[in-house]
Design an enzyme around this catalytic site. Sequence first.
Site, mmCIF file in Angstrom:
data_model
loop_
_atom_site.group_PDB
_atom_site.id
_atom_site.type_symbol
_atom_site.label_atom_id
_atom_site.label_comp_id
_atom_site.label_asym_id
_atom_site.label_seq_id
_atom_site.Cartn_x
_atom_site.Cartn_y
_atom_site.Cartn_z
ATOM 1 N N GLU A 1 43.962 55.860 36.337
ATOM 2 C CA GLU A 1 43.961 55.989 34.877
ATOM 3 C C GLU A 1 42.812 56.907 34.466
ATOM 4 O O GLU A 1 41.656 56.676 34.850
ATOM 5 C CB GLU A 1 43.774 54.614 34.228
ATOM 6 C CG GLU A 1 43.818 54.683 32.712
ATOM 7 C CD GLU A 1 43.733 53.303 32.041
ATOM 8 O OE1 GLU A 1 42.963 52.463 32.506
ATOM 9 O OE2 GLU A 1 44.449 53.109 31.040
ATOM 10 N N PHE B 1 37.848 48.961 23.462
ATOM 11 C CA PHE B 1 37.298 49.807 22.393
ATOM 12 C C PHE B 1 38.360 50.587 21.634
ATOM 13 O O PHE B 1 38.125 51.021 20.508
ATOM 14 C CB PHE B 1 36.268 50.798 22.981
ATOM 15 C CG PHE B 1 36.892 52.002 23.645
ATOM 16 C CD1 PHE B 1 37.292 53.098 22.896
ATOM 17 C CD2 PHE B 1 37.097 52.049 25.021
ATOM 18 C CE1 PHE B 1 37.878 54.210 23.503
ATOM 19 C CE2 PHE B 1 37.680 53.147 25.635
ATOM 20 C CZ PHE B 1 38.070 54.226 24.870
ATOM 21 N N LYS C 1 34.967 38.321 20.751
ATOM 22 C CA LYS C 1 33.876 39.148 21.299
ATOM 23 C C LYS C 1 34.369 40.586 21.258
ATOM 24 O O LYS C 1 35.052 41.052 22.167
ATOM 25 C CB LYS C 1 33.568 38.696 22.734
ATOM 26 C CG LYS C 1 32.210 39.065 23.259
ATOM 27 C CD LYS C 1 31.908 40.544 23.317
ATOM 28 C CE LYS C 1 32.704 41.298 24.341
ATOM 29 N NZ LYS C 1 32.579 42.779 24.228
ATOM 30 N N GLU D 1 31.825 46.356 22.534
ATOM 31 C CA GLU D 1 30.468 46.780 22.144
ATOM 32 C C GLU D 1 30.435 48.260 21.762
ATOM 33 O O GLU D 1 29.482 48.738 21.181
ATOM 34 C CB GLU D 1 29.462 46.480 23.254
ATOM 35 C CG GLU D 1 29.676 47.213 24.570
ATOM 36 C CD GLU D 1 30.685 46.509 25.492
ATOM 37 O OE1 GLU D 1 31.682 45.952 25.005
ATOM 38 O OE2 GLU D 1 30.447 46.548 26.720
ATOM 39 N N ARG D 2 31.529 48.994 22.107
ATOM 40 C CA ARG D 2 31.546 50.412 21.738
ATOM 41 C C ARG D 2 32.154 50.638 20.356
ATOM 42 O O ARG D 2 31.840 51.607 19.687
ATOM 43 C CB ARG D 2 32.282 51.218 22.810
ATOM 44 C CG ARG D 2 31.424 51.344 24.070
ATOM 45 C CD ARG D 2 32.046 52.228 25.099
ATOM 46 N NE ARG D 2 33.070 51.519 25.864
ATOM 47 C CZ ARG D 2 33.780 52.055 26.841
ATOM 48 N NH1 ARG D 2 33.595 53.322 27.157
ATOM 49 N NH2 ARG D 2 34.663 51.340 27.493
ATOM 50 N N SER E 1 40.345 47.201 30.793
ATOM 51 C CA SER E 1 40.653 47.923 32.034
ATOM 52 C C SER E 1 41.108 46.956 33.130
ATOM 53 O O SER E 1 40.831 45.752 33.067
ATOM 54 C CB SER E 1 39.415 48.695 32.490
ATOM 55 O OG SER E 1 38.353 47.788 32.673
ATOM 56 N N CYS F 1 46.610 52.718 25.978
ATOM 57 C CA CYS F 1 47.233 52.148 27.181
ATOM 58 C C CYS F 1 48.692 52.556 27.251
ATOM 59 O O CYS F 1 49.341 52.358 28.263
ATOM 60 C CB CYS F 1 47.098 50.636 27.178
ATOM 61 S SG CYS F 1 48.102 49.871 25.918
#
Length: 475
Positions: free
Chosen positions: A376, A147, A171, A174-175, A224, A279
């Site tokens: 994290e 995201f 793909k 979705e956020r 993640s 990241c």
Amino acid sequence: MICNLVGGRWQAAATGETLDVFDPATGEVIDRVPLSPAADVAAAVDAAATAFVTWSRTPLMERVRLMFRFRELLEAHRDELAALITRHHGKTLDESRGEVRRGIEVVDFACGAPTLLQGRTLRDVSTDLDQDLYRYPVGVCAGIPPFNFPVMIPLWMFPLAVVAGNTFVLKPSERTPLGATRLAELFCDSGFPDGVLNVVHGGRDAVDALLVHPTVGAVSFVGSEPVARHVYSTAASGGKRVQALGGAKNHLVVMPDADFDTAAPSILNSAFGNAGERCLAGSVAVLVGAAGDAVTPLVDLAAKLTVGPGDQDGVDVGPLIRREHRDRVAAYVGDGERDGADVLLDGRSHMSRDGFFLGPTVLDGVKDGMAVAREEIFGPVLSMSRAATLDDAIEQANRSALGNMAVIFTTSGRAARRFREEVQAGMVGVNVPIAQPFAFFPFSGWKRSFYGDLHVHGSDGVDFYTRKKMVVSRW
Ligand code: NAD
């Protein structure tokens, strides 16, 4: 409602199941994204496979001309893309503009395909015997971004794949699905044939359908660590090539000889830029010896950062992506406090406002065993620990299971070199907040921050999206 792009047509997903898309600065719902089922993924992969037949044989210079057109459209829509990122991700407009710029740089790189895709030739290897290396596309490639960079990370993936002659199924997260959707519209407007890029929105079901689809030849994933591991093992066991970039726990080592005027803003930028949802965010500052004196001035500077909606002037730190994520970050701060860390700056004071805010937070006295030292957090939380020597600091960083980035602040070339040689991370910085390689170099971490062999973009990206064929001939 957001639509999927399948074979050049924007169409509704074959499901009524949706998720809300939010403006994180207000908490308002601004759109809905479908959770596409496997049938939508199959339709997109079929469309990509059909397009591959002609696209893979389309002359290189035609593919490159289209990529240049795409690049021009991205440039023309830079501000619009940045505003879109801020609207549904929350980061500041400056950060969004930076993201778009770094994304376009990968398209700049992809435009160099006539050089990048060249093979090699060696004549007379044996008597009258020549050897030639040719590069071929892999086939249908899939991309699964996270995201936190809704425009830049999709651009790490499909432009290089497509210019190499592959077709693509993306793909998006979705956020933050709006960035990829707009990129796909601009891609179609550039004149690429139908089915070269397909977009299927959804969550884990759509991802899993891509991972096991027999026609998908390569999977690029960024997200993640647990999901990166799942993507790598599932797709690789089906014989696909995979690059799966995972999470991070980045250490910033501050030496006593560091130039504080340069180091301090860099440390703040690293920890609190993008609200810590990077990241490459600095998560633990390891203060070596007398560098411990920097704590109070650092906290004073962090306290001056302005928290607010990303589209307002003067804002330094925007909201987090979702209320649940914000609460998870706040829970880490609580855990740190319970484990004995001192909360020197408490961003939880911003949680009462509308939207998903949590301000810059600084924890001191963080020790190895604490969750805040190991896991994290992915929010604007800077943990401070101490080390007696550079070697102790490097050991602290190397005890992490993750190895995305590590940075040293020092005026000593000797210390910088030792750090570069010993620290176990794929991206190392010296006196910089973020060690982000440009598009023409590979990007990735080490250890559990990465599953695979070939990193994203740069020469690794070209290798990932091409198969090599050797021809040995005698005439
Ligand atoms: P995430 O792992 O939750 O999601 C990433 C993608 O995987 C999304 O498209 C999502 O739909 C899909 N997904 C989520 N759960 C899944 C499951 N159980 N099975 C299959 N697919 C699933 O990551 P995120 O929260 O969107 O992004 C933040 C994470 O990404 C952080 O850990 C961050 O460090 C990492 N990240 C890494 C890099 C890097 O270069 N290493 C870059 C950016 C972000």
